[in-house]
Design a protein around this motif. Structure first.
Motif, PDB file in Angstrom:
ATOM      1  N   ARG A  97      29.652  46.030  35.888  1.00  0.00           N
ATOM      2  CA  ARG A  97      30.313  45.273  34.825  1.00  0.00           C
ATOM      3  C   ARG A  97      31.836  45.363  34.908  1.00  0.00           C
ATOM      4  O   ARG A  97      32.545  44.492  34.421  1.00  0.00           O
ATOM      5  CB  ARG A  97      29.830  45.757  33.461  1.00  0.00           C
ATOM      6  N   ARG A 125      24.303  34.657  34.890  1.00  0.00           N
ATOM      7  CA  ARG A 125      25.409  34.494  33.938  1.00  0.00           C
ATOM      8  C   ARG A 125      25.324  33.166  33.202  1.00  0.00           C
ATOM      9  O   ARG A 125      25.658  33.077  32.022  1.00  0.00           O
ATOM     10  CB  ARG A 125      26.751  34.618  34.650  1.00  0.00           C
ATOM     11  N   GLU A 129      22.347  35.653  30.475  1.00  0.00           N
ATOM     12  CA  GLU A 129      23.527  36.309  29.907  1.00  0.00           C
ATOM     13  C   GLU A 129      24.218  35.417  28.872  1.00  0.00           C
ATOM     14  O   GLU A 129      24.661  35.884  27.826  1.00  0.00           O
ATOM     15  CB  GLU A 129      24.516  36.692  31.009  1.00  0.00           C
ATOM     16  N   HIS A 130      24.289  34.141  29.164  1.00  0.00           N
ATOM     17  CA  HIS A 130      24.928  33.190  28.259  1.00  0.00           C
ATOM     18  C   HIS A 130      24.117  33.037  26.966  1.00  0.00           C
ATOM     19  O   HIS A 130      24.649  33.170  25.859  1.00  0.00           O
ATOM     20  CB  HIS A 130      25.067  31.842  28.976  1.00  0.00           C
ATOM     21  N   GLY A 133      23.884  36.266  24.815  1.00  0.00           N
ATOM     22  CA  GLY A 133      25.152  36.833  24.379  1.00  0.00           C
ATOM     23  C   GLY A 133      25.590  38.059  25.145  1.00  0.00           C
ATOM     24  O   GLY A 133      26.369  38.872  24.642  1.00  0.00           O
ATOM     25  N   CYS A 135      27.401  37.964  27.831  1.00  0.00           N
ATOM     26  CA  CYS A 135      28.723  37.725  28.404  1.00  0.00           C
ATOM     27  C   CYS A 135      29.555  36.939  27.398  1.00  0.00           C
ATOM     28  O   CYS A 135      29.013  36.307  26.485  1.00  0.00           O
ATOM     29  CB  CYS A 135      28.626  36.969  29.736  1.00  0.00           C
ATOM     30  N   THR A 136      30.856  36.981  27.546  1.00  0.00           N
ATOM     31  CA  THR A 136      31.743  36.263  26.638  1.00  0.00           C
ATOM     32  C   THR A 136      31.905  34.815  27.094  1.00  0.00           C
ATOM     33  O   THR A 136      31.564  34.467  28.233  1.00  0.00           O
ATOM     34  CB  THR A 136      33.129  36.932  26.592  1.00  0.00           C
ATOM     35  N   ASP A 137      32.447  33.975  26.222  1.00  0.00           N
ATOM     36  CA  ASP A 137      32.700  32.584  26.593  1.00  0.00           C
ATOM     37  C   ASP A 137      33.697  32.507  27.755  1.00  0.00           C
ATOM     38  O   ASP A 137      33.572  31.656  28.639  1.00  0.00           O
ATOM     39  CB  ASP A 137      33.252  31.814  25.391  1.00  0.00           C
ATOM     40  N   ALA A 138      34.669  33.418  27.740  1.00  0.00           N
ATOM     41  CA  ALA A 138      35.663  33.437  28.820  1.00  0.00           C
ATOM     42  C   ALA A 138      35.018  33.818  30.146  1.00  0.00           C
ATOM     43  O   ALA A 138      35.344  33.250  31.200  1.00  0.00           O
ATOM     44  CB  ALA A 138      36.788  34.416  28.475  1.00  0.00           C
ATOM     45  N   GLU A 139      34.106  34.786  30.117  1.00  0.00           N
ATOM     46  CA  GLU A 139      33.412  35.192  31.339  1.00  0.00           C
ATOM     47  C   GLU A 139      32.538  34.056  31.865  1.00  0.00           C
ATOM     48  O   GLU A 139      32.442  33.836  33.083  1.00  0.00           O
ATOM     49  CB  GLU A 139      32.565  36.434  31.064  1.00  0.00           C
ATOM     50  N   GLU A 141      33.058  30.810  31.404  1.00  0.00           N
ATOM     51  CA  GLU A 141      33.936  29.782  31.936  1.00  0.00           C
ATOM     52  C   GLU A 141      34.490  30.180  33.301  1.00  0.00           C
ATOM     53  O   GLU A 141      34.570  29.343  34.223  1.00  0.00           O
ATOM     54  CB  GLU A 141      35.079  29.520  30.958  1.00  0.00           C
TER      55      GLU A 141
END
Length: 276
Positions: A97, A125, A129-130, A133, A135-139, A141
């Protein structure tokens, strides 16, 4: 890629099939006979790419219970274990990570003469993961922006990369997950994420559609209609064989139904060819 003079990719057509999810269009005997012949073709293929030092990477994605395990098992069943690897990575460690996202997948890429199959891949991802939740929205993208570049590097390096998405209907997924719960030999397949798979169907569909739209430009996705396991397994093997060059190819045997395996296109979402 080592090529055979005069060899070509076969685009086959056959009649479509519609059968109930719990019944196959193929009898057990028909399935076993066709599978054996196709596995002989796979052995021919492996002999060829070992001699040519080819590097082949096949990615299998799809919803929980879509049939990835069974399809991969039939592909590798009679291949040389020394040159064949199935990669199914677990949850990322703390070190994973904190590293470049693709690092642990890059370590598993095929060397010369190897055939590697990913049972889920870096596309975790864009999916689990998406949706869950993790991973983050930034990750997310960053991943979507990086995938075309990453896969482009793999292709330019000489890796033959093929991507399959096994697609099943909501009713079939529910039936298979219930079957896992009842079958003591399939208990290892049941996970907390499986329990939420049907409940989160629409979210997974939305994530899948975004993944298709944003990651098909460099290496296109191939969608497999997978409600009929037997037909799906044979069709994937035929499609795989049709895409790769090897000596003494039985082009008649590998003819398949393009309504079962087809390249992703937005029109297939609209038509219902891809489960909504």
């Amino acid at each position: 890629m080592c090529r055979i003079p005069g060899s070509e990719i076969v685009k086959a057509k056959a009649s479509s099939q519609d059968s109930p999810p719990e019944k196959s269009a193929l009898s057990h005997a028909e399935y076993e006979e066709n599978l054996r012949l196709l596995q002989i073709e796979l052995v021919k293929l492996q002999k060829h790419f070992i001699n040519c030092d080819d590097r082949i990477l096949v990615i299998f994605e799809g919803r929980d219970a879509s049939g990835k395990d069974g399809t991969i098992k039939r592909i590798v069943e009679h291949l040389s274990p020394r040159e064949t690897r199935v990669v199914a990575l677990g949850k990322p460690s703390d070190r994973d990570r904190g590293s470049w996202y693709f690092r642990r997948y890059a370590a598993e890429l095929p060397a010369a003469g190897e055939f590697t199959l990913f049972n889920r891949s870096w596309y975790n991802r864009a999916g689990v993961e998406h949706v869950m939740g993790f991973c983050t929205d930034a990750e997310l993208e960053e991943f979507m922006s990086s995938v075309p570049e990453f896969e482009g590097m793999l292709v330019r390096s000489g890796i033959r990369l093929i991507k399959y998405y096994l697609d099943i209907t909501k009713a079939e997924q529910k039936r298979r997950i219930e079957d896992r719960r009842r079958d003591p030999l399939k208990q290892w397949k049941v996970s907390p994420i499986d329990e939420q798979a049907v409940e989160l169907w629409k979210k997974y569909s939305k994530a899948r559609n975004e993944m298709f739209a944003r990651t098909s430009a460099v290496v296109p996705w191939n969608v497999v209609r997978g409600d009929d396991k037997r037909v799906a397994r044979l069709s994937v093997i035929k499609d795989l064989l049709s895409r790769l060059h090897y000596a003494d190819k039985d082009t008649e045997l590998i003819r398949q139904n393009p309504e079962i395996v087809f390249p992703y296109a937005e029109e297939h979402l609209q038509s219902g060819a891809i489960a909504k």
